[in-house]
Design a protein around this motif. Sequence first.
Motif, short mmCIF file in Angstrom:
data_model
loop_
_atom_site.label_atom_id
_atom_site.label_comp_id
_atom_site.label_asym_id
_atom_site.label_seq_id
_atom_site.Cartn_x
_atom_site.Cartn_y
_atom_site.Cartn_z
N ASP A 1 -0.48 41.91 57.24
CA ASP A 1 -1.03 43.23 56.91
C ASP A 1 -2.53 43.31 57.16
OD1 ASP A 1 1.48 44.25 55.89
OD2 ASP A 1 1.15 42.94 54.16
N VAL A 2 -3.26 42.23 56.87
CA VAL A 2 -4.72 42.24 56.96
C VAL A 2 -5.23 40.92 57.52
CG1 VAL A 2 -6.88 42.36 55.60
CG2 VAL A 2 -4.93 43.78 54.96
N ASP B 1 0.56 45.76 63.76
CA ASP B 1 -0.09 46.85 63.03
C ASP B 1 -0.98 46.31 61.91
OD1 ASP B 1 1.93 46.02 61.35
OD2 ASP B 1 2.94 47.95 61.28
N THR B 2 -1.60 45.19 62.16
CA THR B 2 -2.49 44.54 61.20
C THR B 2 -3.81 45.29 61.12
OG1 THR B 2 -1.51 42.40 61.79
CG2 THR B 2 -3.65 42.34 60.69
N GLU B 3 -4.35 45.37 59.90
CA GLU B 3 -5.69 45.92 59.70
C GLU B 3 -6.68 44.79 59.92
OE1 GLU B 3 -8.57 48.67 59.05
OE2 GLU B 3 -6.43 49.14 58.94
N PHE B 4 -7.47 44.88 60.99
CA PHE B 4 -8.45 43.85 61.33
C PHE B 4 -9.78 44.24 60.71
CE2 PHE B 4 -11.62 41.73 63.94
CZ PHE B 4 -11.06 40.48 64.18
N VAL B 5 -10.32 43.38 59.86
CA VAL B 5 -11.59 43.67 59.20
C VAL B 5 -12.62 42.67 59.71
CG1 VAL B 5 -12.80 43.98 57.01
CG2 VAL B 5 -10.33 44.46 57.16
N CYS C 1 -9.59 38.79 52.30
CA CYS C 1 -8.25 38.22 52.11
C CYS C 1 -7.86 38.19 50.64
CB CYS C 1 -8.18 36.82 52.71
SG CYS C 1 -8.25 36.82 54.51
N ILE C 2 -8.78 37.86 49.78
CA ILE C 2 -8.49 37.82 48.35
C ILE C 2 -8.13 39.21 47.85
CG2 ILE C 2 -9.56 37.53 46.06
CD1 ILE C 2 -11.02 35.06 47.25
N GLY C 3 -8.93 40.21 48.20
CA GLY C 3 -8.64 41.58 47.78
C GLY C 3 -7.33 42.09 48.32
N ALA C 4 -7.07 41.82 49.60
CA ALA C 4 -5.83 42.28 50.22
C ALA C 4 -4.61 41.60 49.60
CB ALA C 4 -5.87 42.02 51.73
N ALA D 1 -0.80 42.55 49.92
CA ALA D 1 -0.74 42.47 51.38
C ALA D 1 -0.65 41.02 51.84
CB ALA D 1 -1.97 43.13 51.99
N ARG D 2 -0.06 40.81 53.00
CA ARG D 2 -0.07 39.50 53.64
C ARG D 2 -1.42 39.37 54.35
NH1 ARG D 2 5.66 38.01 56.52
NH2 ARG D 2 6.44 36.89 54.71
N ALA D 3 -2.24 38.41 53.93
CA ALA D 3 -3.60 38.28 54.44
C ALA D 3 -3.79 36.94 55.15
CB ALA D 3 -4.60 38.40 53.31
N VAL D 4 -4.53 37.00 56.28
CA VAL D 4 -4.81 35.80 57.07
C VAL D 4 -6.28 35.79 57.48
CG1 VAL D 4 -2.45 35.66 57.98
CG2 VAL D 4 -4.20 36.90 59.28
N THR D 5 -6.75 34.60 57.81
CA THR D 5 -8.09 34.42 58.38
C THR D 5 -8.10 33.11 59.16
OG1 THR D 5 -10.47 34.53 57.92
CG2 THR D 5 -9.12 33.23 56.38
#
Length: 186
Positions: A23-24, A50-54, A66-69, A74-78
């Motif tokens: 997701d993010v 359709d990932t939200e790239f920040v 990532c912590i907030g998402a 949300a599924r968060a990656v970095t």
Amino acid sequence: MAKRDRMSGNEAVATAMKQINPDVMGAFPITPSTEIPQYFSQYIADGEVDTEFVAVESEHSAMSVCIGASAAGARAVTATSSAGLAYMWELLYVAASARLPITMAVVNRALTGPININNDHSDSMGARDSGWIQIYAESNQEVYDNYIQAMPISETIRLPIMICQDGFITSHGVSNIELLEDEEVK
């Protein structure tokens, strides 16, 4: 049926991310992991995910995203390396103590001054007591396989996870890889 391809470890991680379609992604570039968000942002631009790239101003902020998402469901990656991971250390403990299933690609690089771009595990070893699961890959195939498995492992036991690979050795070295079909991963 699996398909065969030739790619670097960084491209293998980005391909696994594409198949997972998180997701993010909070991202800040640092060598040798910079290619991961670069490849992945192209998948976003091409409409393959359709990932939200920040894009953020630091690794600290990437982990904050990532912590907030993740806290919001949300599924968060970095992805990060070296001093970037060290800059995240404060937040690694927050993510683990909140039991957030964040998935992070770590491309191992030395933590020495003035600057050292050699492969070394001092970055991830510095985070070994932070509460994150750490899985190390020896080959590009293992990087891909581990990353595919990381998110379900993390979500099942409710702990963040980092998939580590050797900077410049697997991250930039190209080798044959067997990829799963997108539907198989989903």
